[in-house]
Design an enzyme around this catalytic site. Sequence first.
Site, PDB file in Angstrom:
ATOM      1  N   GLU A   1       6.426  12.859 -54.917  1.00 59.25           N
ATOM      2  CA  GLU A   1       7.665  12.751 -55.377  1.00 59.25           C
ATOM      3  C   GLU A   1       9.070  13.117 -54.496  1.00 59.25           C
ATOM      4  OE1 GLU A   1       4.843  15.235 -55.700  1.00 59.25           O
ATOM      5  OE2 GLU A   1       4.043  15.155 -57.506  1.00 59.25           O
TER       6      GLU A   1
ATOM      7  N   GLY B   1       1.076  14.157 -47.122  1.00 62.09           N
ATOM      8  CA  GLY B   1       1.764  13.487 -46.029  1.00 62.09           C
ATOM      9  C   GLY B   1       3.856  13.421 -46.645  1.00 62.09           C
TER      10      GLY B   1
ATOM     11  N   THR C   1       7.583  13.221 -46.170  1.00 62.44           N
ATOM     12  CA  THR C   1       8.734  12.600 -45.007  1.00 62.44           C
ATOM     13  C   THR C   1       9.738  13.068 -45.224  1.00 62.44           C
ATOM     14  OG1 THR C   1       7.372  10.275 -45.928  1.00 62.44           O
ATOM     15  CG2 THR C   1       8.667  10.141 -44.634  1.00 62.44           C
TER      16      THR C   1
ATOM     17  N   ARG D   1     -18.178  30.683 -49.853  1.00 58.60           N
ATOM     18  CA  ARG D   1     -17.575  31.610 -48.618  1.00 58.60           C
ATOM     19  C   ARG D   1     -18.694  31.347 -47.630  1.00 58.60           C
ATOM     20  NH1 ARG D   1     -19.478  35.058 -53.973  1.00 58.60           N
ATOM     21  NH2 ARG D   1     -20.902  32.431 -54.133  1.00 58.60           N
TER      22      ARG D   1
ATOM     23  N   GLN E   1       1.021  18.068 -52.620  1.00 62.51           N
ATOM     24  CA  GLN E   1       0.150  17.270 -53.963  1.00 62.51           C
ATOM     25  C   GLN E   1       1.554  17.396 -55.201  1.00 62.51           C
ATOM     26  OE1 GLN E   1      -2.709  19.567 -52.119  1.00 62.51           O
ATOM     27  NE2 GLN E   1      -1.989  17.258 -50.625  1.00 62.51           N
TER      28      GLN E   1
ATOM     29  N   GLY F   1      -1.504   4.963 -46.026  1.00 62.25           N
ATOM     30  CA  GLY F   1      -1.284   3.596 -46.379  1.00 62.25           C
ATOM     31  C   GLY F   1      -1.516   2.785 -47.320  1.00 62.25           C
TER      32      GLY F   1
ATOM     33  N   LYS G   1      14.227   9.431 -55.875  1.00 60.96           N
ATOM     34  CA  LYS G   1      14.605   7.719 -55.818  1.00 60.96           C
ATOM     35  C   LYS G   1      15.091   7.926 -56.810  1.00 60.96           C
ATOM     36  CE  LYS G   1      10.971   7.104 -52.872  1.00 60.96           C
ATOM     37  NZ  LYS G   1       9.832   6.697 -52.286  1.00 60.96           N
TER      38      LYS G   1
HETATM   39  P1  GDP Z   1       6.820  14.287 -50.401  1.00 63.58           P
HETATM   40  O1  GDP Z   1       4.733  14.088 -50.577  1.00 63.58           O
HETATM   41  O2  GDP Z   1       6.270  14.230 -52.107  1.00 63.58           O
HETATM   42  O3  GDP Z   1       6.803  14.765 -49.641  1.00 63.58           O
HETATM   43  O4  GDP Z   1       6.730  12.657 -49.851  1.00 63.58           O
HETATM   44  P2  GDP Z   1       6.414  11.621 -49.659  1.00 63.58           P
HETATM   45  O5  GDP Z   1       7.144  11.604 -48.243  1.00 63.58           O
HETATM   46  O6  GDP Z   1       4.728  11.313 -49.476  1.00 63.58           O
HETATM   47  O7  GDP Z   1       6.941   9.949 -50.482  1.00 63.58           O
HETATM   48  C1  GDP Z   1       8.203  10.071 -50.553  1.00 63.58           C
HETATM   49  C2  GDP Z   1       8.893   8.948 -50.115  1.00 63.58           C
HETATM   50  O8  GDP Z   1      10.049   8.675 -50.658  1.00 63.58           O
HETATM   51  C3  GDP Z   1       9.513   8.688 -48.122  1.00 63.58           C
HETATM   52  O9  GDP Z   1       9.248   7.574 -48.008  1.00 63.58           O
HETATM   53  C4  GDP Z   1      10.759   9.178 -48.533  1.00 63.58           C
HETATM   54  O10 GDP Z   1      11.432   9.179 -47.424  1.00 63.58           O
HETATM   55  C5  GDP Z   1      11.089   8.734 -49.810  1.00 63.58           C
HETATM   56  N1  GDP Z   1      12.202   9.014 -50.924  1.00 63.58           N
HETATM   57  C6  GDP Z   1      12.277  10.817 -51.023  1.00 63.58           C
HETATM   58  N2  GDP Z   1      14.163  10.677 -52.062  1.00 63.58           N
HETATM   59  C7  GDP Z   1      13.659   9.445 -52.071  1.00 63.58           C
HETATM   60  C8  GDP Z   1      15.121   8.500 -52.819  1.00 63.58           C
HETATM   61  O11 GDP Z   1      16.324   9.634 -53.432  1.00 63.58           O
HETATM   62  N3  GDP Z   1      15.346   7.237 -52.146  1.00 63.58           N
HETATM   63  C9  GDP Z   1      14.127   6.821 -52.135  1.00 63.58           C
HETATM   64  N4  GDP Z   1      14.478   5.451 -51.634  1.00 63.58           N
HETATM   65  N5  GDP Z   1      13.465   6.793 -51.261  1.00 63.58           N
HETATM   66  C10 GDP Z   1      12.978   8.297 -51.512  1.00 63.58           C
HETATM   67  P1  IMO Z   2       1.722  15.284 -50.670  1.00 71.58           P
HETATM   68  O1  IMO Z   2       1.664  16.405 -50.317  1.00 71.58           O
HETATM   69  C1  IMO Z   2      -0.665  11.889 -53.443  1.00 71.58           C
HETATM   70  C2  IMO Z   2      -4.719  12.351 -53.858  1.00 71.58           C
HETATM   71  C3  IMO Z   2      -5.915  10.954 -53.362  1.00 71.58           C
HETATM   72  C4  IMO Z   2      -7.213  11.307 -54.312  1.00 71.58           C
HETATM   73  C5  IMO Z   2      -6.577  12.635 -55.068  1.00 71.58           C
HETATM   74  C6  IMO Z   2      -8.059  13.961 -53.762  1.00 71.58           C
HETATM   75  O2  IMO Z   2       1.923  13.497 -49.807  1.00 71.58           O
HETATM   76  O3  IMO Z   2       1.963  14.902 -52.470  1.00 71.58           O
HETATM   77  P2  IMO Z   2      -7.649  14.470 -51.448  1.00 71.58           P
HETATM   78  O4  IMO Z   2      -7.766  13.911 -50.269  1.00 71.58           O
HETATM   79  O5  IMO Z   2      -6.999  15.653 -51.717  1.00 71.58           O
HETATM   80  O6  IMO Z   2      -9.506  15.311 -52.047  1.00 71.58           O
HETATM   81  O7  IMO Z   2      -7.950  13.478 -52.872  1.00 71.58           O
HETATM   82  O8  IMO Z   2      -5.323  13.261 -54.175  1.00 71.58           O
HETATM   83  N1  IMO Z   2      -3.635  13.041 -52.961  1.00 71.58           N
HETATM   84  C7  IMO Z   2      -2.482  12.701 -53.277  1.00 71.58           C
HETATM   85  N2  IMO Z   2      -1.747  11.809 -53.247  1.00 71.58           N
HETATM   86  N3  IMO Z   2      -0.030  13.088 -52.704  1.00 71.58           N
HETATM   87  C8  IMO Z   2      -0.632  13.818 -52.213  1.00 71.58           C
HETATM   88  O9  IMO Z   2       0.012  14.696 -50.815  1.00 71.58           O
HETATM   89  C9  IMO Z   2      -1.744  13.901 -51.732  1.00 71.58           C
HETATM   90  N4  IMO Z   2      -3.330  14.287 -51.357  1.00 71.58           N
HETATM   91  C10 IMO Z   2      -4.501  14.422 -52.278  1.00 71.58           C
HETATM   92  O10 IMO Z   2      -4.726   9.891 -52.977  1.00 71.58           O
HETATM   93  O11 IMO Z   2      -6.768  10.671 -55.750  1.00 71.58           O
HETATM   94 MG    MG Z   3       3.393  12.414 -49.663  1.00 73.74          MG
END
Ligand code: GDP
Ligand code: IMO
Ligand code: MG
Length: 424
Positions: A14, A40, A42, A143, A226, A304, A333
């Site tokens: 998100e 992940g 970012t 456990r 997540q 990716g 976003k």
């Molecule tokens: P997280 O796992 O919730 O921390 O989110 P991720 O990092 O996996 O994915 C969010 C993506 O959207 C990343 O590439 C951020 O750099 C990007 N992002 C975050 N906020 C915004 C936004 O308001 N607009 C756009 N265009 N990108 C954003």
């Molecule tokens: P962040 O913290 C989005 C998804 C995987 C899969 C399911 C189970 O970046 O928001 P796992 O490896 O946990 O057993 O995978 O959960 N998943 C995520 N999807 N953002 C994540 O983390 C995720 N971590 C796991 O794609 O569907």
């Molecule tokens: Mg992420």
Amino acid sequence: MKVDILLGLQWGDEGKGKVVDVLAPKYDIVARFQGGPNAGHTLEIGTVKYVLHTIPSGVFNENILNVIGNGVVIDPISFLEEVRGIEALGIEICKRLVISTRAHLILPTHRLLDASSEASKGKEKIGSTLKGIGPAYMDKTGRNGLRIGDILEPDFAKRYGFLVEKHKQILATATGFTYDHDKLAEDEKKWMNCIDFIRTLKCTDTEYLLNDALRAGKKILAEGAQGSLLDIDFGSYPFVTSSSTTCAGACIGLGIAPSTIGSVVGVFKAYCTRVGSGPFPTEQLNEFGDKMCTIGREFGSTTGRRRRCGWLDIPALKRAIILNGVTCLNMMKTDVLNDFDEIQVCTHYMLGDKQTDQVPYDLGASNLKPIYRTFKGWGTITDISSYDKLPEELKIYIKFIEESVGVPINLISMGPERNQTLTR
Ligand code: GDP
Ligand code: IMO
Ligand code: MG
């Protein structure tokens, strides 16, 4: 002092990392409470873009202590790579990092078990990140797991060997699954070297550290990984992750009492994405979904993989807000929808011939149909210096969401960078 909790309300990604980084200066400690390298998060700061997996997203703010809580599962190899990556940016991290002795370890064989489980499921696979998350949490609840505290014990190598043997026996019985034994031996050696590195860090009973900090008046932000729709209990099971991603998971994953919780910040995208398998009622397998994916650069930060895209789902959002006791919302976003002439929002579902605004037990039911309301697009946003200067159409969209879910949106994100953020 109270602990504020920040968590994702959808299927992850998100934008939690960005918000934690923006909010971190208000806090003394940022603590991750669950998940592991499947996450992940970012952070884009000027020209630097960094994806964090296990390390809390407060790390790019000086003076903040970053805690990896007992609810997190740690893969020492990926963890060390992450530490080195941050150090390469000139940031001294180790002194500002504390790991719970109760956090569980992901072994190289957990990754193989994850791959083997996915392979055996064929088309029904979860679409896991293959980071060994499920098997590591299974050993925790079964456990059998190894914890950070164990690495300081004299019999650690023996206990490690015992668990690996158990995993190898399971792998040997997996039909049709083979793995490279030499590669595993190499990974195991590397893993042990990384354990040596972790022994040099501060590993402690973080439940004491955090509760002492609260009593001393320190401000703590708990960072979730997540999202609520991937929660082991409340997500779209079995297409979920293996930890408690909701607010309650913060209590379990950090050792803090429910009475210590202050604000609960719910992070959601102005639309929806999902990576991996599982039901997604508002998914748009069409030009709209493609457009969100392209403009939003919707490719997984960890794997990716292309993220599936669709419209905002209000019933799912409302349920996540209830489950977490969300006190304020952050909409991320928003800029991705700038170029859409029309924007749709799912206001409720039809389940057969019945209308409902509740998320059913089976989100993938074939007779579930999302019902949409259409909003006029707002075009390019030129000025984000104040809410009043936003286009009227966007204000209507924001107001509609707030009224539908009954919680205010106090942060609107318009881009990946820190300064592309409007707070109200
Ligand atoms: P997280 O796992 O919730 O921390 O989110 P991720 O990092 O996996 O994915 C969010 C993506 O959207 C990343 O590439 C951020 O750099 C990007 N992002 C975050 N906020 C915004 C936004 O308001 N607009 C756009 N265009 N990108 C954003
Ligand atoms: P962040 O913290 C989005 C998804 C995987 C899969 C399911 C189970 O970046 O928001 P796992 O490896 O946990 O057993 O995978 O959960 N998943 C995520 N999807 N953002 C994540 O983390 C995720 N971590 C796991 O794609 O569907
Ligand atoms: Mg992420």
